[in-house]
Design an enzyme around this catalytic site. Structure first.
Site, PDB file in Angstrom:
ATOM      1  N   LYS A 114       0.849  -1.277  -0.160  1.00 46.92           N
ATOM      2  CA  LYS A 114       0.072  -0.024  -0.052  1.00 46.92           C
ATOM      3  C   LYS A 114       0.813   1.531  -0.075  1.00 46.92           C
ATOM      4  CE  LYS A 114      -3.720  -2.563   2.151  1.00 46.92           C
ATOM      5  NZ  LYS A 114      -4.601  -2.948   3.359  1.00 46.92           N
ATOM      6  N   GLN A 140      -4.624  -1.486   9.903  1.00 52.60           N
ATOM      7  CA  GLN A 140      -4.522  -2.871   9.143  1.00 52.60           C
ATOM      8  C   GLN A 140      -5.136  -4.010  10.036  1.00 52.60           C
ATOM      9  OE1 GLN A 140      -3.115  -3.543   5.978  1.00 52.60           O
ATOM     10  NE2 GLN A 140      -3.972  -5.683   6.422  1.00 52.60           N
ATOM     11  N   ASP A 163     -10.974   2.567   3.889  1.00 56.15           N
ATOM     12  CA  ASP A 163     -11.335   1.105   3.900  1.00 56.15           C
ATOM     13  C   ASP A 163     -12.662   1.002   3.667  1.00 56.15           C
ATOM     14  OD1 ASP A 163      -9.131  -0.414   3.514  1.00 56.15           O
ATOM     15  OD2 ASP A 163      -8.689  -0.459   5.887  1.00 56.15           O
TER      16      ASP A 163
END
Ligand code: NAP
Length: 300
Positions: free
Chosen positions: A58, A102, A125
């Site tokens: 990422k 994460q 997200d």
């Protein structure tokens, strides 16, 4: 019975490069005018090897697209209160367009509490209840990156979804549940009739065999067998599982949920693993961050 004349590999690496190149060009139009670039931050807790790999990819993609990125790493022993404090800080940082935490988090931390603390405006997200609700209602939102990537694969490979029967295997909050909702919405890459199956489904093959589009997101290598797939079906394999393989330097290989070798000549299109949905997930996180920049920083 329809037999596909050819089978198409849905190349997530090539498509993710195209999308990132598009994002990079848009970013350049802002920075050329002297504006700051989009800025994505990530929080990584603990020492999970797969999580580190995902985060690195990422961050690398941020660089490729001209974004600024920040990584905040914490020891697995961090307490929930301290993590919530960091999230509050990132929520208030005006130079940050979006951030991600994460997953998975260590067991002593309640993931729901952490996700719900993220400001929906910075939730690139798309995991917060506000974003999930807006997504389900078809309102502007941040679509979770993996389902967003699946929609892009279907759209850009011109796979028609309207009126098709989609079977989604797995009902996680980040993949199965959102993609089952999205495929059923009255919008592009939607209008499917959707069946959502999971570990409690009885006679699961009965449903999968009827599918025009199969989305497998359960995390069981090679769960989807050739005999479960209707001739000409489209298979989107989300699964990423590390399987021990002593013949490789890393000691493992990545396996998808579909038995690719035996399915590939029966379906009309299939995503490989690796190289299918995985890279698209990263590209769509980047795309969401650009959207956040445009919405929050005032450039539409
Ligand atoms: P998850 O939270 O691991 O949950 C698995 C789901 O599969 C659950 O809904 C479970 O049913 C269902 N399931 C388990 N065994 C089953 C069986 N025998 N038959 C039918 N359903 C079964 O799901 P996830 O987080 O979405 O992850 C799934 C896979 O996708 C993993 O391999 C993960 O690494 C991968 N993944 C890939 C990406 C990407 O970018 N490519 C992104 C996210 C996840 P119950 O609800 O009944 O337990």
């Amino acid at each position: 019975m329809h037999f596909p004349n050819f089978m198409q590999i849905l190349d997530g690496i090539a498509l993710s490069k195209t999308i990132k190149e598009e994002v990079k060009q848009v970013v350049a139009t802002y920075t050329d005018k002297g504006k700051r670039p989009p800025h994505l931050a990530a929080i990584l807790v603990g020492d999970n090897g797969a999580s580190k790999t995902y985060i690195n990819s990422k961050i690398k993609s941020c660089g490729e697209c001209g974004f600024e990125s920040s990584l905040f790493t914490f020891d697995a022993s961090i307490g929930e209160a301290e993590l919530l404090q960091k999230i509050d800080e990132l929520n208030k940082d005006p130079k940050l367009d979006g951030f991600i935490v994460q997953l998975p988090l260590p067991k002593h931390i309640n993931e729901n509490n952490i996700i719900q603390a993220i400001s929906p405006e910075k939730d690139v997200d798309g995991f917060t209840p506000i974003n999930f609700g807006r997504m389900a209602l078809g309102l502007p939102c941040y679509i979770p990156a993996t389902p967003f990537g699946i929609l892009q694969i279907l759209e850009r490979y011109k796979i028609s979804t309207s009126g098709k029967h989609a079977v989604v295997i797995g009902r996680s909050n980040i993949v199965g549940k959102p993609i089952s909702i999205l495929l059923g919405l009255n919008q592009p890459s939607g209008n499917c009739t959707v069946t959502l199956v999971h570990s409690k489904t009885i006679h699961i093959e009965h449903y999968i065999q009827q599918a025009d589009i199969i989305i497998c997101a359960l995390g069981i290598p090679h769960f989807l067998k050739s005999e479960m797939v209707k001739e000409g079906a489209v298979v989107i394999d989300v699964g990423i599982t590390r399987v021990d393989d002593a013949t490789l330097p890393k000691g493992y290989r990545i396996a998808g949920d579909a038995d690719f070798e035996n399915i590939k000549n029966k379906c009309s299109a299939i995503t490989p693993v690796p190289g299918g949905v995985g890279p698209m997930t990263v590209a769509m996180l980047i795309k969401n961050t650009l959207l956040a920049y445009q919405r929050n920083y005032g450039d539409h």
